[in-house]
Design an enzyme around this catalytic site. Sequence first.
Site, PDB file in Angstrom:
ATOM      1  N   HIS A 467      13.788  52.156  19.389  1.00  0.00           N
ATOM      2  CA  HIS A 467      13.111  53.310  19.981  1.00  0.00           C
ATOM      3  C   HIS A 467      12.294  54.057  18.920  1.00  0.00           C
ATOM      4  O   HIS A 467      11.088  54.270  19.078  1.00  0.00           O
ATOM      5  CB  HIS A 467      14.156  54.234  20.610  1.00  0.00           C
ATOM      6  CG  HIS A 467      13.591  55.451  21.263  1.00  0.00           C
ATOM      7  ND1 HIS A 467      13.457  55.579  22.614  1.00  0.00           N
ATOM      8  CD2 HIS A 467      13.093  56.607  20.742  1.00  0.00           C
ATOM      9  CE1 HIS A 467      12.910  56.742  22.911  1.00  0.00           C
ATOM     10  NE2 HIS A 467      12.692  57.399  21.782  1.00  0.00           N
ATOM     11  N   GLU A 468      12.945  54.429  17.843  1.00  0.00           N
ATOM     12  CA  GLU A 468      12.243  55.188  16.796  1.00  0.00           C
ATOM     13  C   GLU A 468      11.154  54.342  16.148  1.00  0.00           C
ATOM     14  O   GLU A 468      10.089  54.848  15.792  1.00  0.00           O
ATOM     15  CB  GLU A 468      13.229  55.710  15.747  1.00  0.00           C
ATOM     16  CG  GLU A 468      14.303  56.659  16.285  1.00  0.00           C
ATOM     17  CD  GLU A 468      13.758  57.778  17.167  1.00  0.00           C
ATOM     18  OE1 GLU A 468      12.590  58.182  16.979  1.00  0.00           O
ATOM     19  OE2 GLU A 468      14.487  58.236  18.074  1.00  0.00           O
ATOM     20  N   HIS A 471       8.044  54.553  18.211  1.00  0.00           N
ATOM     21  CA  HIS A 471       7.267  55.753  17.869  1.00  0.00           C
ATOM     22  C   HIS A 471       6.511  55.520  16.555  1.00  0.00           C
ATOM     23  O   HIS A 471       5.352  55.908  16.407  1.00  0.00           O
ATOM     24  CB  HIS A 471       8.187  56.955  17.663  1.00  0.00           C
ATOM     25  CG  HIS A 471       8.696  57.590  18.926  1.00  0.00           C
ATOM     26  ND1 HIS A 471       7.863  57.981  19.944  1.00  0.00           N
ATOM     27  CD2 HIS A 471       9.957  57.930  19.315  1.00  0.00           C
ATOM     28  CE1 HIS A 471       8.605  58.534  20.912  1.00  0.00           C
ATOM     29  NE2 HIS A 471       9.869  58.508  20.559  1.00  0.00           N
ATOM     30  N   HIS A 474       3.343  53.667  16.904  1.00  0.00           N
ATOM     31  CA  HIS A 474       2.316  54.552  17.470  1.00  0.00           C
ATOM     32  C   HIS A 474       1.639  55.339  16.336  1.00  0.00           C
ATOM     33  O   HIS A 474       0.435  55.583  16.361  1.00  0.00           O
ATOM     34  CB  HIS A 474       3.004  55.497  18.462  1.00  0.00           C
ATOM     35  CG  HIS A 474       2.117  56.095  19.503  1.00  0.00           C
ATOM     36  ND1 HIS A 474       2.573  57.007  20.416  1.00  0.00           N
ATOM     37  CD2 HIS A 474       0.807  55.925  19.796  1.00  0.00           C
ATOM     38  CE1 HIS A 474       1.587  57.357  21.220  1.00  0.00           C
ATOM     39  NE2 HIS A 474       0.501  56.725  20.867  1.00  0.00           N
TER      40      HIS A 474
HETATM   41 ZN   LIG Z   1      11.624  59.213  21.622  1.00  0.00          ZN
END
Ligand SMILES: [Zn+2]
Length: 678
Positions: A467-468, A471, A474
């Site tokens: 998940h991290e 990010h 991105h």
């Molecule tokens: Zn998040």
Amino acid sequence: MNILNKPFDTQFHTAPFSKIKNEDFLPAIKKGIEDAKAEIDAITNNTEAPTFQNTIEALDFSGEQLDRISSIFFNLNSAETNDEIQKIAQEVSPLLSEFSNDITLNETLFKRVKAVYDAKDSLDLTTEQLTLLNKKYKGFSRNGANLPEDKKQQLRDIDKELSKLKLKFGENVLAETNKYELHITNEADLDGLPESAKEEAKQTAEQKGKDGWMITLQYPSYIPFMTYAKNRELRKKLALAFGAKGFNNDTLDNQDIVLKIAKLRHQRANLLGYKTHAHFVLEERMAKNPETVNTFLNNLLEKAKPAAEREFKTLSDFAKELDGIEQLQKWDGGYYSEKLKQKLFDLDDEKLKPYFQLENVINGVFTIAEKLYGLQFEEINTIDKYHDDVLTYKVADSDGNYISVFYADFFPRAGKRNGAWMTVYKPQYVKNGENSRPHISIVCNFTKPTKTKPSLLTFNEVTTLFHEFGHALHGMLANTTYPSISGTSVFWDFVELPSQVLENWCYEKEALELFATHYETGEVIPMDLIEKIKASATFHEGMQTLRQLSFGLLDMSWHANEAPETINSVKAHEQKAFENTKLYPDVAENCMSTSFSHIFQGGYSSGYYSYKWAEVLDADAFEFFKEEGIFSKNVAQKFKDNVLSQGGTEDPMTLYKRFRGKEPQPEALLKRAGLIEK
Ligand SMILES: [Zn+2]
């Protein structure tokens, strides 16, 4: 000169952590504010007519040094803090908010911004420039810059009152949480609890100078008790106390505060020309308006409700068969769910952990990033770090061009706050024709290695890392011109797409084979374990979905309401909002709104739907990958070109449609969650 105010003369211009002293921060930030003010003055004192370049662009690039210093400071305050840094933070925060208020209230500056905004159709701007212009203009107008003086004053009064009420709301919830204790002296009342939870309860009692055990309303105490404690009467007692926070008709009661907040937010929105608070908030979200959000929530509700009712029936039957429970109550849900889950899956963390050695998982996520986006990660030990535990990487594209610096900080420490997050030390942007690359970091609190074992992650930690890292991609792949719309600077209900979509790879055989190997034997994780992980991940998904939707609908019932001043009973209003999502009998002495901190204290008002919204996006996006193969270069390229590299340069729906070829549909999520047939 203060090291923080000078250009960083380091490899990749990274922060010179080892040379920064705590006492450097306050003067450096003060100097940064001074310099940023001078940059703003230069814009407002410009005798030339306002243009996009001399006003909007200049404004976006102003305060660069201040941003760099405050990023370092606040990142350290989260990941490696101490009393001294915390004290400095208390001095720094008001200075920074005063500075940003000064900008928003700067009328000369607004006049110039408005002049450019009014002429926007004749300026021949790029899409990115138009987005930036709109964002800058809204930054002023949404704070009242267009209002006449008396209404401006009214707005400021409302804001002041609202911030007091929100603070008081939070203080009351906290005080209610802290004041309650369930003192247990008979060990049999703890039957069912895991040893660790019992130990905790004993320690809590000791700390409070009591013998026996103490259960509180803090999550680490409350949740295990509700999940495992056999004693139904005590579960009921605890649940009733939990659900009555802010609803006890005493000095800590939040009912009036809730009504006042709803009313003031509505007034504020009206003053600025919006129909409701939700209209105001959603203007800057992918969903755009309350109608879309309500349709979205009700559509999912219709799909999830039959599954939720089936699950509730099964759970009720199970509880009846096991303990003769005639009517399943709120305080029974967690307990019997856990029992049923154990019976069905027999899956625990200890079985999975040997397959998830941290180093292997890191290599796995890097390999996936290489397969999808051609990224190369090279560990480097030549740049400064703020703690020995931090790993540092140089990230390059497939041609070897430098893309980003990547920091990864995995283990808990005294100075690190809980949880996991991605953060930025320096954003990406293009200045004077040069593409200035970002410095990205992820911070987690994972299981530490011991003397005899490496760091072995729980499955939940594995998905957190993905998940991290999503990010982080991105941030790393950002490729825009202006810093304030680069990387993860996107609308709130869009920002979780890159992170959540990457979690999907954790459930795929092709991906797991790359990294989920036993740390001792090297054996790849068995497929039946994967199947169990998948099945247990969607266990009771119908009821879970209904619960999330009920919170979203409650949020909208308060904030998309066109006449909140006519609501006089918080409880009655809430019962009506919950009408269609109810599974358990209502509890008269409980109320959700009076402790719903997300929407009455935090920033989630008119935003609770975004949890589900992001799930719909990520499931729909991943479906595209699955259609062409989870390592499809074609789909990855589209995702990179239209989402990961684009930041907030365009409306997220436009970006998404360009990636996917159509608008997101909820079917992929419903299938993944097992709520409709595959
Ligand atoms: Zn998040």
